[in-house]
Design an enzyme around this catalytic site. Sequence first.
Site, PDB file in Angstrom:
ATOM      1  N   GLU A 156      92.838  12.987  22.463  1.00 43.92           N
ATOM      2  CA  GLU A 156      93.793  11.931  22.807  1.00 43.92           C
ATOM      3  C   GLU A 156      94.373  12.197  24.200  1.00 43.92           C
ATOM      4  OE1 GLU A 156      94.465   8.979  21.358  1.00 43.92           O
ATOM      5  OE2 GLU A 156      95.514   8.821  23.260  1.00 43.92           O
ATOM      6  N   LEU A 255     100.921  13.905  42.343  1.00 41.54           N
ATOM      7  CA  LEU A 255     101.226  14.633  43.587  1.00 41.54           C
ATOM      8  C   LEU A 255     102.723  14.554  43.871  1.00 41.54           C
ATOM      9  CD1 LEU A 255      98.180  13.773  45.910  1.00 41.54           C
ATOM     10  CD2 LEU A 255      98.675  15.932  44.781  1.00 41.54           C
ATOM     11  N   GLY A 262     106.063  20.884  32.339  1.00 39.76           N
ATOM     12  CA  GLY A 262     106.414  21.448  31.036  1.00 39.76           C
ATOM     13  C   GLY A 262     105.808  20.574  29.968  1.00 39.76           C
ATOM     14  N   CYS A 265     101.914  19.784  26.293  1.00 39.14           N
ATOM     15  CA  CYS A 265     100.482  19.741  26.589  1.00 39.14           C
ATOM     16  C   CYS A 265     100.079  20.670  27.722  1.00 39.14           C
ATOM     17  CB  CYS A 265     100.065  18.310  26.889  1.00 39.14           C
ATOM     18  SG  CYS A 265     100.113  17.311  25.398  1.00 39.14           S
ATOM     19  N   LYS A 325     110.082  15.313  30.813  1.00 38.78           N
ATOM     20  CA  LYS A 325     109.825  14.181  31.708  1.00 38.78           C
ATOM     21  C   LYS A 325     110.608  12.981  31.192  1.00 38.78           C
ATOM     22  CE  LYS A 325     105.588  12.288  29.809  1.00 38.78           C
ATOM     23  NZ  LYS A 325     104.307  11.768  30.168  1.00 38.78           N
TER      24      LYS A 325
HETATM   25  P1  NAD Z   1     103.866  17.255  16.818  1.00 34.08           P
HETATM   26  O1  NAD Z   1     104.408  18.620  16.619  1.00 34.08           O
HETATM   27  O2  NAD Z   1     104.767  16.171  17.309  1.00 34.08           O
HETATM   28  O3  NAD Z   1     103.217  16.736  15.455  1.00 34.08           O
HETATM   29  C1  NAD Z   1     102.431  17.517  14.610  1.00 34.08           C
HETATM   30  C2  NAD Z   1     102.790  17.143  13.171  1.00 34.08           C
HETATM   31  O4  NAD Z   1     101.862  17.771  12.292  1.00 34.08           O
HETATM   32  C3  NAD Z   1     104.175  17.614  12.741  1.00 34.08           C
HETATM   33  O5  NAD Z   1     104.936  16.495  12.288  1.00 34.08           O
HETATM   34  C4  NAD Z   1     103.895  18.587  11.581  1.00 34.08           C
HETATM   35  O6  NAD Z   1     104.873  18.552  10.562  1.00 34.08           O
HETATM   36  C5  NAD Z   1     102.552  18.072  11.095  1.00 34.08           C
HETATM   37  N1  NAD Z   1     101.773  19.014  10.298  1.00 34.08           N
HETATM   38  C6  NAD Z   1     101.556  20.336  10.510  1.00 34.08           C
HETATM   39  N2  NAD Z   1     100.772  20.837   9.535  1.00 34.08           N
HETATM   40  C7  NAD Z   1     100.470  19.816   8.702  1.00 34.08           C
HETATM   41  C8  NAD Z   1      99.682  19.690   7.526  1.00 34.08           C
HETATM   42  N3  NAD Z   1      99.038  20.733   7.007  1.00 34.08           N
HETATM   43  N4  NAD Z   1      99.590  18.481   6.956  1.00 34.08           N
HETATM   44  C9  NAD Z   1     100.239  17.425   7.460  1.00 34.08           C
HETATM   45  N5  NAD Z   1     100.981  17.475   8.582  1.00 34.08           N
HETATM   46  C10 NAD Z   1     101.099  18.650   9.182  1.00 34.08           C
HETATM   47  O7  NAD Z   1     102.622  17.421  17.789  1.00 34.08           O
HETATM   48  P2  NAD Z   1     102.005  16.344  18.799  1.00 34.08           P
HETATM   49  O8  NAD Z   1     102.758  16.339  20.082  1.00 34.08           O
HETATM   50  O9  NAD Z   1     101.780  15.057  18.082  1.00 34.08           O
HETATM   51  O10 NAD Z   1     100.596  17.032  19.111  1.00 34.08           O
HETATM   52  C11 NAD Z   1      99.578  17.082  18.128  1.00 34.08           C
HETATM   53  C12 NAD Z   1      98.286  17.489  18.806  1.00 34.08           C
HETATM   54  O11 NAD Z   1      97.910  16.503  19.767  1.00 34.08           O
HETATM   55  C13 NAD Z   1      98.379  18.802  19.595  1.00 34.08           C
HETATM   56  O12 NAD Z   1      97.139  19.457  19.534  1.00 34.08           O
HETATM   57  C14 NAD Z   1      98.632  18.338  21.010  1.00 34.08           C
HETATM   58  O13 NAD Z   1      98.182  19.254  21.967  1.00 34.08           O
HETATM   59  C15 NAD Z   1      97.787  17.091  21.068  1.00 34.08           C
HETATM   60  N6  NAD Z   1      98.227  16.112  22.059  1.00 34.08           N
HETATM   61  C16 NAD Z   1      99.553  15.899  22.259  1.00 34.08           C
HETATM   62  C17 NAD Z   1      99.940  14.943  23.201  1.00 34.08           C
HETATM   63  C18 NAD Z   1     101.396  14.703  23.457  1.00 34.08           C
HETATM   64  O14 NAD Z   1     101.701  14.069  24.483  1.00 34.08           O
HETATM   65  N7  NAD Z   1     102.306  15.169  22.622  1.00 34.08           N
HETATM   66  C19 NAD Z   1      98.979  14.212  23.917  1.00 34.08           C
HETATM   67  C20 NAD Z   1      97.638  14.430  23.645  1.00 34.08           C
HETATM   68  C21 NAD Z   1      97.264  15.389  22.715  1.00 34.08           C
END
Ligand code: NAD
Length: 435
Positions: A156, A255, A262, A265, A325
């Site tokens: 994503e 840029l 921070g 990601c 941000k």
């Molecule tokens: P987040 O911490 O907001 O959400 C993760 C969720 O997963 C939490 O609500 C947690 O309770 C839940 N969870 C954990 N273990 C679980 C399980 N066994 N069953 C069900 N739910 C469970 O994280 P996020 O920011 O959404 O990021 C998720 C992934 O996506 C990461 O790998 C991140 O690097 C990637 N990502 C994040 C972004 C971003 O901008 N935040 C963008 C692209 C990709």
Amino acid sequence: MKSKAKKIAVVGSGYVGLVSGACFASLGNEVICVDIDEKKIALLKKGKSPIYEPGLEELLRKGVKQGKLSFSTDIKSAVQKSEIIFIAVGTPPKPNGEADLSYIENVACQVAVEMNGYKLIVEKSTVPVQTGHWIKETVERHAKKGAHFDVASNPEFLREGSAVKDFMNPDRIILGVESEKAESMLKDLYKPLKATILVTDIKSAEIIKHASNSFLAAKISFINALSVVCDAVKADVEQVALGMGLDRRIGKGFLNAGIGFGGFCFPKDLAAFIRISEKVGYDFKLLKAVEEINENQKKYFLKKIEQAIWNIQGKTIGVLGLSFKPNTDDMRFAPSVDIIEALQAQGATVKVFDPHAMGRAKSLLKNVQFCKDSYGVCQGSDCMIVLTEWEEFKQLDLKKIKKLLKQPVIVDGRNIYDPATMRAAGFRYTSIGRS
Ligand code: NAD
């Protein structure tokens, strides 16, 4: 362009899972968003979003009203009712920077034991290369013999703060697949978005995500390193960035000089990419330098505060902006936390305000005074510092700010004001890479 409605489970209802779930539902699919966090699911069932993300709450409500979107803590029934299962749980860093994949493994095990027919299991979380292989092995180990499933990678690229818009209008969709069935199911799912789709093998898809984030982080560190040089010779980093960015091979994005990147990601994905490269035998020195420059930039900013007010000890510093941000409440790995702690360690009193991140900041920041607005922050402070470039900070009544501050000193870590205007308004104004 319509696609056949799919039954989808999104496991992990955080920034990525919720946005993806709500958007898939808005495209006509039946989506169950699953999370282990009962409070989160209870809030969602009440029609409230647990995170601040523009447009998300409306989309969630619409999905529920149309009967397309539901929320649950019950992974068993979500898996059994769905044909596509997206894994969107966290992949936080371990102390050595490696990605902690235990959440992913947990979900893979749970999905495996609950499978009641063909399932397409899709990694949406950001994971190191070869995670797809491990998911497949784990599912094979825990599922009934002969279970029919595919694993795919669909990283994503949404950005917090514009996540819904980004999800619905992606620059590209990456599908890492191993079977024609998985490819055609995912292509059909994404058809309504009319975006460029690149189909690759799973490992390449995994690397595309880590490589993209690392490259963007490198652009930020590059301009931050340039800002130090610009300061030293009294050049203007914004003009330099513009001159560089007009070259289409370089591009204008990412840029902006500042206090460093921070969020959940860039820091963790960069560290994870360095560690996975090491594991496969490559010392990614370029990315290590990107990390180092990012850390140094916070120290560089602290020095600027010292240069502006001399001793930090005993001074009151007013902080505008806490989230990593604008347009998000996310405080994970926000540079504000390190900067505020460093100021406190040197004996400063710190007052803060952020339009949306105060709730989350309260559990991270100790002994700071949380103010109700920017003017409260400036009241009686020796210096105002800007740590997040929220739009509302650009519109502040500067005359009022000047009256409220003990001294008219502003150290702007995000270059939101024009130096000449600020000086003409009577401020001692310092920013990054601009004199
Ligand atoms: P987040 O911490 O907001 O959400 C993760 C969720 O997963 C939490 O609500 C947690 O309770 C839940 N969870 C954990 N273990 C679980 C399980 N066994 N069953 C069900 N739910 C469970 O994280 P996020 O920011 O959404 O990021 C998720 C992934 O996506 C990461 O790998 C991140 O690097 C990637 N990502 C994040 C972004 C971003 O901008 N935040 C963008 C692209 C990709």
